[in-house]
Motif scaffolding. Structure first.
Motif, PDB file in Angstrom:
ATOM      1  N   ALA A 126       0.845  -1.193   0.000  1.00  0.00           N
ATOM      2  CA  ALA A 126       0.000   0.000   0.000  1.00  0.00           C
ATOM      3  C   ALA A 126       0.878   1.240   0.000  1.00  0.00           C
ATOM      4  N   MET A 127       0.556   2.180  -0.865  1.00  0.00           N
ATOM      5  CA  MET A 127       1.228   3.472  -0.888  1.00  0.00           C
ATOM      6  C   MET A 127       0.215   4.521  -0.436  1.00  0.00           C
ATOM      7  N   ARG A 128       0.563   5.252   0.610  1.00  0.00           N
ATOM      8  CA  ARG A 128      -0.341   6.258   1.163  1.00  0.00           C
ATOM      9  C   ARG A 128       0.084   7.637   0.669  1.00  0.00           C
ATOM     10  N   TYR A 129      -0.874   8.374   0.112  1.00  0.00           N
ATOM     11  CA  TYR A 129      -0.566   9.730  -0.316  1.00  0.00           C
ATOM     12  C   TYR A 129      -1.484  10.709   0.391  1.00  0.00           C
ATOM     13  N   ALA A 130      -1.034  11.953   0.498  1.00  0.00           N
ATOM     14  CA  ALA A 130      -1.826  12.995   1.141  1.00  0.00           C
ATOM     15  C   ALA A 130      -1.164  14.332   0.878  1.00  0.00           C
ATOM     16  N   VAL A 131      -1.919  15.390   1.088  1.00  0.00           N
ATOM     17  CA  VAL A 131      -1.345  16.711   0.914  1.00  0.00           C
ATOM     18  C   VAL A 131      -0.289  16.975   1.983  1.00  0.00           C
ATOM     19  N   SER A 132      -0.447  16.359   3.169  1.00  0.00           N
ATOM     20  CA  SER A 132       0.469  16.678   4.270  1.00  0.00           C
ATOM     21  C   SER A 132       1.160  15.483   4.918  1.00  0.00           C
ATOM     22  N   SER A 133       0.912  14.263   4.478  1.00  0.00           N
ATOM     23  CA  SER A 133       1.571  13.102   5.072  1.00  0.00           C
ATOM     24  C   SER A 133       1.503  11.939   4.113  1.00  0.00           C
ATOM     25  N   PRO A 134       1.933  10.825   4.334  1.00  0.00           N
ATOM     26  CA  PRO A 134       2.956   9.849   4.591  1.00  0.00           C
ATOM     27  C   PRO A 134       3.873   9.510   3.410  1.00  0.00           C
ATOM     28  N   ASP A 135       3.547   8.539   2.523  1.00  0.00           N
ATOM     29  CA  ASP A 135       4.512   8.057   1.528  1.00  0.00           C
ATOM     30  C   ASP A 135       4.796   9.072   0.418  1.00  0.00           C
ATOM     31  N   VAL A 136       3.760   9.732  -0.051  1.00  0.00           N
ATOM     32  CA  VAL A 136       3.900  10.763  -1.090  1.00  0.00           C
ATOM     33  C   VAL A 136       3.143  11.993  -0.616  1.00  0.00           C
ATOM     34  N   VAL A 137       3.817  13.122  -0.552  1.00  0.00           N
ATOM     35  CA  VAL A 137       3.192  14.331  -0.024  1.00  0.00           C
ATOM     36  C   VAL A 137       3.379  15.483  -0.998  1.00  0.00           C
ATOM     37  N   ILE A 141       3.445  24.349  -1.867  1.00  0.00           N
ATOM     38  CA  ILE A 141       2.272  24.645  -2.696  1.00  0.00           C
ATOM     39  C   ILE A 141       2.147  26.154  -2.894  1.00  0.00           C
ATOM     40  N   VAL A 142       2.058  26.567  -4.156  1.00  0.00           N
ATOM     41  CA  VAL A 142       1.916  27.985  -4.495  1.00  0.00           C
ATOM     42  C   VAL A 142       0.772  28.136  -5.499  1.00  0.00           C
ATOM     43  N   TYR A 143      -0.209  28.981  -5.159  1.00  0.00           N
ATOM     44  CA  TYR A 143      -1.317  29.266  -6.065  1.00  0.00           C
ATOM     45  C   TYR A 143      -1.047  30.568  -6.797  1.00  0.00           C
ATOM     46  N   THR A 144      -1.280  30.577  -8.099  1.00  0.00           N
ATOM     47  CA  THR A 144      -1.082  31.762  -8.920  1.00  0.00           C
ATOM     48  C   THR A 144      -2.295  31.939  -9.829  1.00  0.00           C
ATOM     49  N   PRO A 145      -2.405  33.083 -10.508  1.00  0.00           N
ATOM     50  CA  PRO A 145      -3.508  33.255 -11.469  1.00  0.00           C
ATOM     51  C   PRO A 145      -3.476  32.214 -12.589  1.00  0.00           C
ATOM     52  N   GLN A 146      -2.315  31.607 -12.819  1.00  0.00           N
ATOM     53  CA  GLN A 146      -2.195  30.604 -13.884  1.00  0.00           C
ATOM     54  C   GLN A 146      -2.492  29.184 -13.405  1.00  0.00           C
ATOM     55  N   GLY A 147      -2.580  28.964 -12.090  1.00  0.00           N
ATOM     56  CA  GLY A 147      -2.834  27.619 -11.590  1.00  0.00           C
ATOM     57  C   GLY A 147      -2.097  27.348 -10.296  1.00  0.00           C
ATOM     58  N   THR A 148      -1.448  26.188 -10.222  1.00  0.00           N
ATOM     59  CA  THR A 148      -0.800  25.755  -8.985  1.00  0.00           C
ATOM     60  C   THR A 148       0.566  25.153  -9.295  1.00  0.00           C
ATOM     61  N   ALA A 149       1.517  25.449  -8.440  1.00  0.00           N
ATOM     62  CA  ALA A 149       2.819  24.793  -8.491  1.00  0.00           C
ATOM     63  C   ALA A 149       3.054  24.111  -7.148  1.00  0.00           C
ATOM     64  N   PHE A 150       3.618  22.907  -7.174  1.00  0.00           N
ATOM     65  CA  PHE A 150       3.936  22.204  -5.936  1.00  0.00           C
ATOM     66  C   PHE A 150       4.995  21.145  -6.207  1.00  0.00           C
ATOM     67  N   VAL A 167      -6.549  24.325  -9.715  1.00  0.00           N
ATOM     68  CA  VAL A 167      -6.381  24.941  -8.405  1.00  0.00           C
ATOM     69  C   VAL A 167      -7.189  24.156  -7.384  1.00  0.00           C
ATOM     70  N   GLY A 168      -6.817  24.284  -6.108  1.00  0.00           N
ATOM     71  CA  GLY A 168      -7.571  23.636  -5.041  1.00  0.00           C
ATOM     72  C   GLY A 168      -6.887  22.398  -4.515  1.00  0.00           C
ATOM     73  N   GLU A 169      -7.019  22.197  -3.211  1.00  0.00           N
ATOM     74  CA  GLU A 169      -6.353  21.079  -2.547  1.00  0.00           C
ATOM     75  C   GLU A 169      -6.823  19.734  -3.069  1.00  0.00           C
ATOM     76  N   SER A 170      -8.111  19.634  -3.425  1.00  0.00           N
ATOM     77  CA  SER A 170      -8.626  18.356  -3.912  1.00  0.00           C
ATOM     78  C   SER A 170      -7.959  17.954  -5.223  1.00  0.00           C
ATOM     79  N   ASN A 171      -7.652  18.934  -6.074  1.00  0.00           N
ATOM     80  CA  ASN A 171      -6.967  18.617  -7.322  1.00  0.00           C
ATOM     81  C   ASN A 171      -5.520  18.215  -7.083  1.00  0.00           C
ATOM     82  N   ILE A 172      -4.856  18.846  -6.120  1.00  0.00           N
ATOM     83  CA  ILE A 172      -3.498  18.427  -5.767  1.00  0.00           C
ATOM     84  C   ILE A 172      -3.521  16.981  -5.280  1.00  0.00           C
ATOM     85  N   SER A 173      -4.513  16.644  -4.473  1.00  0.00           N
ATOM     86  CA  SER A 173      -4.642  15.277  -3.969  1.00  0.00           C
ATOM     87  C   SER A 173      -4.802  14.285  -5.113  1.00  0.00           C
TER      88      SER A 173
END
Length: 207
Positions: A126-137, A141-150, A167-173
């Motif tokens: 199992a690989m666990r991902y999240a915006v703020s924790s475990p295997d892939v994080v 994160i930088v939001y701009t008028p053009q979108g998102t960089a992370f 844009v938005g945390e759900s899309n980063i996830s």
């Protein structure tokens, strides 16, 4: 839930989308170093617009037919309570996908949801991902008028700078899940980065 259509398909050499009843199947090809071409199918087992899984056992039934090798559990949330009645039933049904994977398979799980993070996967890796924790994080994160960089950061120290029009945390996830699977399948960083820049927002939706 399967990977959204714009998440993985741009990473492939070519792709096509098939429909069978309410099942959406996306077939893509990509070339590995050395000239070997691989074919992968992405099966969407739940979708907010036309949910295929409406009761316990529905996802297991699909998995018994198609025998998936990699499964992504993107959420266990309240959006399916009308069908499943309790959050425990939502969790049980979503994890029918992970439970159906073979011993050499891979479950990719979104730990941003408590009922995902608390649910163990014992039958395969199992690989666990999240915006703020475990295997892939996701970091920086930088939001701009053009979108998102992370930056996608793996536990093994690998890091990958990404830019997207979304844009938005759900899309980063969602992107973390797609990128994690792409790297697991051996896609090189430059192709992943290019694909992420090409993803377009789903019409009439903010996430």
């Amino acid at each position: 839930k399967g990977v959204r259509k714009t998440n993985l398909m741009p990473m492939c050499f070519s792709s096509k989308i098939l429909f069978y009843s309410n099942v959406r199947i996306e077939i893509g090809y990509f070339d590995r170093p050395g000239g070997m071409r691989e074919c992968h199918a992405v099966l969407h087992v739940t979708d907010t617009e036309a949910p295929l899984a409406k009761q316990l056992g529905d996802i297991k039934e699909i998995c018994d037919l198609v025998h998936p090798h990699i499964g992504i559990v993107t959420a266990v949330g309240a959006m399916h309570l009308e069908s499943f009645k309790t959050m425990e039933n939502v969790q049980r049904t979503k994890f029918e996908l992970a439970d159906a994977l073979p011993a050499d398979g891979l479950a990719v799980v979104n730990n941003d949801f408590e009922l995902c993070a608390s649910r163990p996967v014992a039958n395969c890796a199992a690989m666990r991902y999240a915006v703020s924790s475990p295997d892939v994080v996701a970091e920086n994160i930088v939001y701009t008028p053009q979108g998102t960089a992370f930056t996608a950061a793996w536990r093994d120290g690998h890091r990958l700078d990404l830019e997207t029009r979304l844009v938005g945390e759900s899309n980063i996830s969602n992107l973390l899940a797609a990128v994690a699977v792409a790297r697991h399948l051996g896609m090189d960083d430059s192709r992943i980065q290019y694909a992420v820049t090409r993803i377009e927002q789903v019409e009439h939706r903010l996430s």
